[in-house]
Design a protein around this motif. Structure first.
Motif, mmCIF file in Angstrom:
data_model
loop_
_atom_site.group_PDB
_atom_site.id
_atom_site.type_symbol
_atom_site.label_atom_id
_atom_site.label_comp_id
_atom_site.label_asym_id
_atom_site.label_seq_id
_atom_site.Cartn_x
_atom_site.Cartn_y
_atom_site.Cartn_z
ATOM 1 N N ALA A 23 8.367 5.598 -8.796
ATOM 2 C CA ALA A 23 7.191 6.463 -8.951
ATOM 3 C C ALA A 23 7.622 7.882 -9.315
ATOM 4 O O ALA A 23 6.970 8.549 -10.133
ATOM 5 C CB ALA A 23 6.358 6.461 -7.671
ATOM 6 N N GLU A 24 8.724 8.352 -8.734
ATOM 7 C CA GLU A 24 9.234 9.686 -9.056
ATOM 8 C C GLU A 24 9.698 9.780 -10.507
ATOM 9 O O GLU A 24 9.726 10.877 -11.085
ATOM 10 C CB GLU A 24 10.386 10.040 -8.122
ATOM 11 N N LEU A 25 10.036 8.635 -11.094
ATOM 12 C CA LEU A 25 10.424 8.609 -12.509
ATOM 13 C C LEU A 25 9.205 8.570 -13.428
ATOM 14 O O LEU A 25 9.355 8.511 -14.653
ATOM 15 C CB LEU A 25 11.322 7.399 -12.786
ATOM 16 N N GLY A 26 8.001 8.576 -12.838
ATOM 17 C CA GLY A 26 6.778 8.651 -13.641
ATOM 18 C C GLY A 26 6.029 7.352 -13.808
ATOM 19 O O GLY A 26 5.082 7.282 -14.604
ATOM 20 N N HIS A 27 6.390 6.324 -13.060
ATOM 21 C CA HIS A 27 5.733 5.030 -13.204
ATOM 22 C C HIS A 27 4.541 4.897 -12.261
ATOM 23 O O HIS A 27 4.596 5.300 -11.101
ATOM 24 C CB HIS A 27 6.714 3.893 -12.902
ATOM 25 N N GLU A 28 3.455 4.343 -12.783
ATOM 26 C CA GLU A 28 2.314 3.927 -11.970
ATOM 27 C C GLU A 28 2.522 2.443 -11.672
ATOM 28 O O GLU A 28 2.493 1.612 -12.578
ATOM 29 C CB GLU A 28 1.002 4.150 -12.715
ATOM 30 N N LEU A 29 2.722 2.095 -10.422
ATOM 31 C CA LEU A 29 3.146 0.744 -10.072
ATOM 32 C C LEU A 29 1.990 -0.161 -9.693
ATOM 33 O O LEU A 29 1.041 0.255 -9.020
ATOM 34 C CB LEU A 29 4.141 0.796 -8.911
ATOM 35 N N THR A 30 2.081 -1.397 -10.123
ATOM 36 C CA THR A 30 1.231 -2.482 -9.646
ATOM 37 C C THR A 30 2.148 -3.642 -9.269
ATOM 38 O O THR A 30 3.315 -3.694 -9.679
ATOM 39 C CB THR A 30 0.216 -2.941 -10.714
ATOM 40 N N ARG B 268 0.849 -1.193 0.000
ATOM 41 C CA ARG B 268 0.000 0.000 0.000
ATOM 42 C C ARG B 268 0.882 1.240 0.000
ATOM 43 O O ARG B 268 2.056 1.184 0.383
ATOM 44 C CB ARG B 268 -0.940 0.008 1.199
ATOM 45 N N ARG B 269 0.300 2.346 -0.411
ATOM 46 C CA ARG B 269 1.041 3.605 -0.473
ATOM 47 C C ARG B 269 0.514 4.545 0.604
ATOM 48 O O ARG B 269 -0.697 4.742 0.726
ATOM 49 C CB ARG B 269 0.914 4.238 -1.854
ATOM 50 N N THR B 270 1.420 5.100 1.395
ATOM 51 C CA THR B 270 1.025 5.993 2.479
ATOM 52 C C THR B 270 0.736 7.392 1.940
ATOM 53 O O THR B 270 0.996 7.697 0.769
ATOM 54 C CB THR B 270 2.141 6.077 3.531
ATOM 55 N N ALA B 271 0.209 8.243 2.815
ATOM 56 C CA ALA B 271 -0.160 9.604 2.404
ATOM 57 C C ALA B 271 1.047 10.402 1.913
ATOM 58 O O ALA B 271 0.901 11.293 1.071
ATOM 59 C CB ALA B 271 -0.832 10.328 3.569
ATOM 60 N N ASP B 272 2.238 10.081 2.426
ATOM 61 C CA ASP B 272 3.435 10.822 1.990
ATOM 62 C C ASP B 272 4.131 10.171 0.805
ATOM 63 O O ASP B 272 5.261 10.515 0.460
ATOM 64 C CB ASP B 272 4.420 10.983 3.149
ATOM 65 N N GLY B 273 3.456 9.199 0.152
ATOM 66 C CA GLY B 273 3.983 8.620 -1.078
ATOM 67 C C GLY B 273 4.919 7.445 -0.904
ATOM 68 O O GLY B 273 5.469 6.945 -1.886
ATOM 69 N N GLN B 274 5.083 6.950 0.340
ATOM 70 C CA GLN B 274 5.958 5.814 0.571
ATOM 71 C C GLN B 274 5.196 4.501 0.369
ATOM 72 O O GLN B 274 3.989 4.418 0.615
ATOM 73 C CB GLN B 274 6.526 5.866 1.993
ATOM 74 N N TYR B 275 5.916 3.476 -0.072
ATOM 75 C CA TYR B 275 5.332 2.152 -0.259
ATOM 76 C C TYR B 275 5.688 1.277 0.936
ATOM 77 O O TYR B 275 6.855 1.190 1.332
ATOM 78 C CB TYR B 275 5.834 1.512 -1.554
#
Length: 253
Positions: free
Chosen positions: A185-192, A93-100
């Motif tokens: 994610a910072e490189l522009g990827h939407e991760l699954t 899951r991804r937290t509110a601050d963008g961490q996985y």
């Protein structure tokens, strides 16, 4: 080379005879669910062996899930419907601050700082990552612990060089997972994520690192992180003790 006749074959090890005796008693109801099996002293006297040999026999049944050992109380027959001692929800899951972070919420500590090494992709991993066999990858290896060392896992991260081509990580190693996912994610990827679960017997060094008894298997989890255009970007390999552990997956309709 001729095979030995049965009478000439080596006798069955004592610990295995103990395991067979207890297993038969459990299956035929002599030792009921939830009740203790005979004590180490009684089994040692019955089979004319030392207590370490008895423990080795009980370890076989513990590995197969037939008994559980309670500190200070002895070995008890497990109920087929009893809950495992540890349940770990699986997922990311991804937290509110963008961490996985992992869905189980366990906070792991690295025993040593993981260092990136260069390895070549073996065939099995190359197929999962959809890269040519032998392609170079950044690889991190680390033993992780939690709950004051009671929980242990081996964690490996693989990132193919081709994934990083043309990015700021082309000339330097990216961080290991889970920080790696924020970097991607910072490189522009939407991760699954997709996770493959297997069981197998551990290698000797893995059994030692995870504090496993003889005959205890491991879960091998291969988690693939996929980015844009369904392209695999990285792979995590986790080895978890297979004794008394329940893995739970949330399946969305």
């Amino acid at each position: 080379m001729p095979t030995k006749k049965r009478s000439e074959q080596e006798p069955q090890p004592k610990y295995r005879a103990i395991a067979d005796y207890l297993r038969e008693g459990i299956l035929n109801g002599t030792f009921p669910e939830g009740r203790p099996v005979p004590s180490e002293d009684k089994l040692a006297e019955l089979f004319k062996v030392t207590r370490p040999t008895v423990r080795q026999g009980i370890a076989e049944l513990r590995a197969s899930g037939l008994v559980e050992v309670m500190a200070g109380r002895g070995a008890f027959v497990r109920s087929l419907h009893s809950r495992p001692s540890l349940t770990r929800p699986r997922g990311v899951r991804r937290t509110a601050d963008g961490q996985y972070v992992d869905a189980d919420g366990i906070s792991w500590t690295d025993v040593e700082t993981p260092t990136a090494t260069r390895t070549d992709a073996p065939l099995a991993l190359a197929e999962l990552l959809r890269i040519p066999p032998g392609e170079p990858m950044f690889t991190y290896d680390v033993l992780q612990t939690a709950d004051a060392g009671r929980l242990r896992q081996l964690h490996r991260t693989y990132v193919p060089f081709s994934v990083l081509a043309g990015t700021k990580y082309e000339e330097k190693a990216p961080p290991p997972a889970p920080a790696l996912f924020s970097a991607l994610a910072e490189l522009g990827h939407e991760l699954t994520f997709t996770e493959h679960v297997r069981t197998r017997m551990p290698l000797p060094d893995q059994a030692k690192a995870l504090h496993l008894g003889e005959g205890v298997p491991v879960f091998q989890l291969l988690r693939v992180a996929t980015g844009n255009d369904s392209r695999p970007l990285a792979l995590e390999e986790l080895h978890l003790p297979g004794s008394d552990l329940d893995l739970i997956y949330d399946m969305q309709p």
